[in-house]
Design an enzyme around this catalytic site. Structure first.
Site, PDB file in Angstrom:
ATOM      1  N   TYR A   1       0.828  -1.205   0.000  1.00  0.00           N
ATOM      2  CA  TYR A   1       0.000   0.000   0.000  1.00  0.00           C
ATOM      3  C   TYR A   1       0.860   1.252   0.000  1.00  0.00           C
ATOM      4  CZ  TYR A   1       0.981   0.848   4.990  1.00  0.00           C
ATOM      5  OH  TYR A   1       1.602   1.124   6.183  1.00  0.00           O
TER       6      TYR A   1
ATOM      7  N   LYS B   1       6.516  -2.075   1.952  1.00  0.00           N
ATOM      8  CA  LYS B   1       5.348  -1.469   2.608  1.00  0.00           C
ATOM      9  C   LYS B   1       4.161  -2.404   2.431  1.00  0.00           C
ATOM     10  CE  LYS B   1       3.268   3.093   3.267  1.00  0.00           C
ATOM     11  NZ  LYS B   1       3.729   3.377   4.632  1.00  0.00           N
TER      12      LYS B   1
END
Lengths: 282, 282
Positions: free
Chosen positions: A32, A145
């Site tokens: 994300y 991430k």
């Protein structure tokens, strides 16, 4: 009702859903990004999309949208939802398939995004926040991430339970990262933050603040520091995409420096905000 | 089309979905269980539900369903989907809320389950499987059966890329666990597996196999072993809820022992199957 975007379509929030067989839900198998919005415009979205492409490569998920379309989608969500200050969140998962750990053959990644308002230029936390020291329980690839975030959820909940805004995560006394931020100290007028490695996320804001500091003539050290060093530092602060630069004024109840936002931190926040205003000016 | 269960309702698979704001999808913020089905009946579902309750407690998610209702749901999914041999999967997430790392106030956990067929009593892998040695990248709380599973996904995909069925994960040369199984060796006629700690999942099958071994008079050692010890062992095997006991006949292409399923492993698989057949008999 908000308008969200999922798999190519703009839909009302209530219709934005994924099957229970989505690997994001079953395995935390996705990545994300979050970008800030100021003056109705995206801040450093291009840098976030470069990092998104890297995260996707590292976990072997195809980049089916691409930076150009993501930019269009993110800007459209800002406009359609009338966001002046806030954020856009976007996520890519490995898609929908019968549950099996190994990558599914022929699955199409699930892609979605939403926007929401948040005070970023006049953040009420800019006067300073408290942090709670807690062990870093995360996996080894913190440079990705990913949405497998349970360790961060538990760290930030522990911080909240101690009346704190953020967690100061550490390994053997060495500070790694905040629950969702990079951490910094100021000693002898120089700013210090941990060098990049697989042990921490390469913060976009971290990188910009390094530039802002250099341009302001503030000495910079990319070197790890301990919890003890943070406790004894003149100043301490955190950086993140939607918090920008926030002073850390206490660590588990013990004041940092004078116990209020320090001058170097304030210069960096002001410098960061000036750059952000210029970049998002009409 | 399969019937699934979600938030209290039995629905066709195509209608089983969660909002994009489900914390399972955004944070990997949930836990799960998988139980085997033999002869149309659940195997050791009660033990899996005890572990589910523990996982929920450890991450602070309310147990809104409870073991009695879960058993009803699991049995109903087996019946409605005509499963003779297979598995039931169930998951609980912290629920739907605007995205924020800390626990949401007033959110109701999302609960869902599905079933599917799988050959368990005559598993084609019972002749023996290959494993690939890979570093254990997981977080520190492996005793919690969470859905933040990206490290396991990458480990099992690496194993597949090397032509192997399972990953043999290690830290500094010490074997921790398989990608989705507990690992064992046999030396001098004794079986050996790592003692329980936060470093590995407390496998239900692991525990049952310890009992089966004891009842068969096979000496048991709960002690960690290295990759080197596994390579030099007389036998090596894995245990999991839907694989039961599977011989490991090669480690990165090097045969273990004679390179075929060994006698202790075969006794344990047979003993496990006999117990499973008795427990699921009509």
């Amino acid at each position: 009702m908000r308008t969200c975007w999922i798999n190519g379509a703009y839909v009302p929030e209530a219709e934005a859903a994924v099957p229970i067989f989505d690997r994001g839900l079953l395995f935390g198998d996705g990545v994300y990004e979050v970008a800030a919005v100021m003056q109705g415009r995206l801040l450093d979205a291009d840098l976030h999309l470069v990092r998104l492409a890297r995260s996707l490569r590292e976990v072997g998920i195809a980049d089916t949208v691409g930076a150009a379309q993501w930019l269009e989608v993110m800007q459209a969500l800002v406009s359609r939802n009338g966001i002046v200050e806030g954020l856009v969140y976007l996520q890519v998962t490995r898609g929908v398939a019968e549950r099996d750990f190994v990558f599914p053959q022929g699955a199409t990644p699930t892609v979605f995004a939403y926007a929401r308002p948040k005070r970023v230029s006049d953040d009420p936390n800019a006067a300073g926040v408290a942090v709670h020291v807690t062990p870093d329980l995360r996996w080894a690839r913190r440079d990705i991430k990913s949405v497998s975030l349970l360790a961060q959820v538990l760290a930030k909940e522990a911080a909240k339970a101690h009346g704190c805004f953020e967690a100061m995560m550490h390994e053997d006394g060495v500070v790694t990262e905040g629950g969702s931020s990079n951490l910094w100290i100021v000693t002898d007028g120089a700013v210090q933050t941990r060098p990049l490695s697989s042990k921490l996320l390469a913060g976009i804001t971290r990188d910009v603040v390094l530039q802002v500091a250099a341009e302001a003539g503030i000495p910079v050290r990319e070197r790890a520091f301990t919890v003890e060093q943070a406790r004894g530092a003149a100043e301490c602060f955190l950086t993140s995409a939607t918090n920008f630069v926030l002073p850390i004024v206490s660590i588990d109840g013990h004041p940092v420096g004078s116990g209020v936002a320090g001058p170097v931190t304030e210069r960096l926040r002001a410098g960061y905000l000036a750059r952000a205003r210029a970049l998002t000016a009409g």
